[in-house]
Design an enzyme around this catalytic site. Structure first.
Site, mmCIF file in Angstrom:
data_model
loop_
_atom_site.group_PDB
_atom_site.id
_atom_site.type_symbol
_atom_site.label_atom_id
_atom_site.label_comp_id
_atom_site.label_asym_id
_atom_site.label_seq_id
_atom_site.Cartn_x
_atom_site.Cartn_y
_atom_site.Cartn_z
ATOM 1 C CD GLU A 61 -4.693 -26.319 -61.964
ATOM 2 O OE1 GLU A 61 -4.718 -25.362 -61.164
ATOM 3 O OE2 GLU A 61 -3.686 -26.611 -62.659
ATOM 4 C CG PHE A 86 -6.988 -22.487 -62.535
ATOM 5 C CD1 PHE A 86 -6.501 -21.626 -63.503
ATOM 6 C CD2 PHE A 86 -6.845 -22.124 -61.204
ATOM 7 C CE1 PHE A 86 -5.869 -20.440 -63.153
ATOM 8 C CE2 PHE A 86 -6.215 -20.938 -60.851
ATOM 9 C CZ PHE A 86 -5.724 -20.097 -61.826
#
Length: 318
Positions: A61, A86
Site C-alpha cells: 500500500e 490499509f
C-alpha cells in the site's frame, strides 16, 4: 416527515465501481490502482475495458501511494484503492508526506470501512479514518450514504483538483437518493425540514437518521435531517442555519466519536452558536466480529438510539 422509500439495496463499494467505470469512458487521464484487492473494490469492469490504465501494486500500500503521487506529475488522475484500514492507517506517513504536503491530485478510495465490515473483526474495522484524514491539510474527506451517491461522488472527485479521501463500505444498504443526482463537494443535503431537532448524519447512518425521523414524527417531533456527505470541507452554513432554528442537535456516524463528524459539528457550534449536541458513534473502543446488524445494534448505531439522543438534546434546551 418526508417519506423515503427504496426498491433495491446495494453496497456502496459497487457505486464506486460503477462510477470509476463511467469515468474511464469519459476521462482518459483516470488511472485505477489497487493493492491486491481489485475484486473487493469492484474494479473488474474498469480493468476489462482499460487494462492499460490499471496498476496492480500487490500487497504494498505504501508503494501504491507513492506511485499515485508520481502519476499526478504526468497529468494523470490516480484512484488508489484498498480497504479503509490499509488505505489510511497503514500508509498515513506516505499520504501526509507524498500527497498532502505537496497537494498532489490523488484520490484515495477506501472500502470496508466501519463496523459494517462485520465478521472480519476489529483488526479490519477501522473507526478512526475520517479523523485521520480530515486532520491533514489539503485533504478533502467524503463519506456518501448509498450506491447512487457513491457513484456520483466518484465521478465528481475526478474533476476536483487536490487530494481526496472517499469512504464507502461492503454491506448492502437501501438506495434512496436519485440516480441522476449531481454531487456537490462540501454542500450538505437537507432530507427533511423540521423545527424541533437537527439530525446530522453521514454514510450508512443517513438511512438510520431517516428511520429515526419517522419514529420521531409519530411522537409529534419534526426533525431537520441533513446528509453531511462531505466531512471536510464541512458545510458550516447548513449546520448553523439548522441549529439556529431547532436549538439542539444530534450527530450520527459509523466512526469513533473522537475525530469524527460529531467533533466537527461541536466545533462549529462552540464557535458560533452553542447548543445542546448529542453524538451517536463508537465510544473509544475497537469493534469485534459479528454480523453488520449485530454490531450496529451493540454499538448503538441505530435509528432507535438516534431517537433517544434527539429526545435528550431537546430536553437540554435552556
Amino acid at each position: 416527515m418526508k417519506k423515503y422509500t427504496y426498491t433495491e439495496k446495494k453496497d456502496t463499494r459497487s457505486g464506486f465501481g460503477a462510477g470509476i467505470l463511467e469515468l474511464g469512458r469519459t476521462n482518459p487521464n483516470v488511472v485505477a490502482l489497487t493493492a491486491d484487492l481489485a475484486g473487493s473494490l469492484k474494479l473488474e469492469g474498469f480493468i476489462k475495458e482499460f487494462p492499460e490504465r490499471y496498476v496492480q501494486c500487490g500487497i504494498s500500500e505504501a508503494n501504491m501511494i507513492g506511485v499515485s503521487a508520481g502519476l499526478t506529475i504526468g497529468g494523470k488522475i490516480p484512484f488508489a484503492t484498498s480497504f479503509a484500514n490499509f488505505a489510511t492507517g497503514r500508509v498515513y506517513d506516505q499520504i501526509r508526506q507524498s500527497v498532502c504536503y505537496s497537494n498532489k491530485n490523488v484520490k484515495i478510495c477506501a472500502s470496508h470501512a466501519g463496523l459494517t465490515l462485520g465478521e472480519d473483526g476489529a483488526t479490519h474495522q477501522i473507526l478512526e479514518d475520517l479523523g485521520m484524514m480530515k486532520m491533514l491539510p489539503n485533504m478533502t474527506v467524503i463519506n456518501p450514504c448509498d450506491f447512487n451517491q457513491t457513484k456520483a461522488a466518484t465521478i465528481a472527485i475526478a474533476n476536483y483538483e487536490g487530494p481526496v479521501y472517499l469512504r464507502f463500505g461492503r454491506p448492502v444498504v437501501p438506495i434512496f437518493t436519485p440516480a441522476d443526482q449531481k454531487f456537490e463537494i462540501g454542500k450538505a443535503l437537507v432530507l427533511n425540514e423540521g423545527p424541533d431537532v437537527s439530525i446530522f448524519a453521514t454514510g450508512h447512518l443517513v438511512w438510520e437518521a431517516i428511520k429515526a425521523g419517522e419514529i420521531l414524527a409519530e411522537q409529534g417531533i419534526d426533525a431537520d435531517i441533513i446528509n453531511i456527505h462531505t466531512i471536510k470541507p464541512l458545510d458550516e452554513e447548513a449546520i448553523l442555519a439548522s441549529v439556529r432554528k431547532t436549538r439542539c442537535a444530534v450527530s450520527a456516524e459509523e466512526h469513533q466519536l473522537n475525530g469524527g463528524l460529531g467533533d466537527s459539528v461541536a466545533q462549529v457550534l462552540a464557535r458560533n452558536f452553542p447548543a445542546p449536541l448529542e453524538m451517536i458513534g463508537v465510544h473509544d473502543s475497537f469493534g469485534e466480529s459479528g454480523t453488520p446488524d449485530q454490531l450496529m445494534k451493540k454499538y448503538g448505531l441505530t435509528a432507535e438510539k438516534i431517537v433517544e439522543a434527539a429526545l435528550r438534546a431537546k430536553a437540554r434546551i435552556v
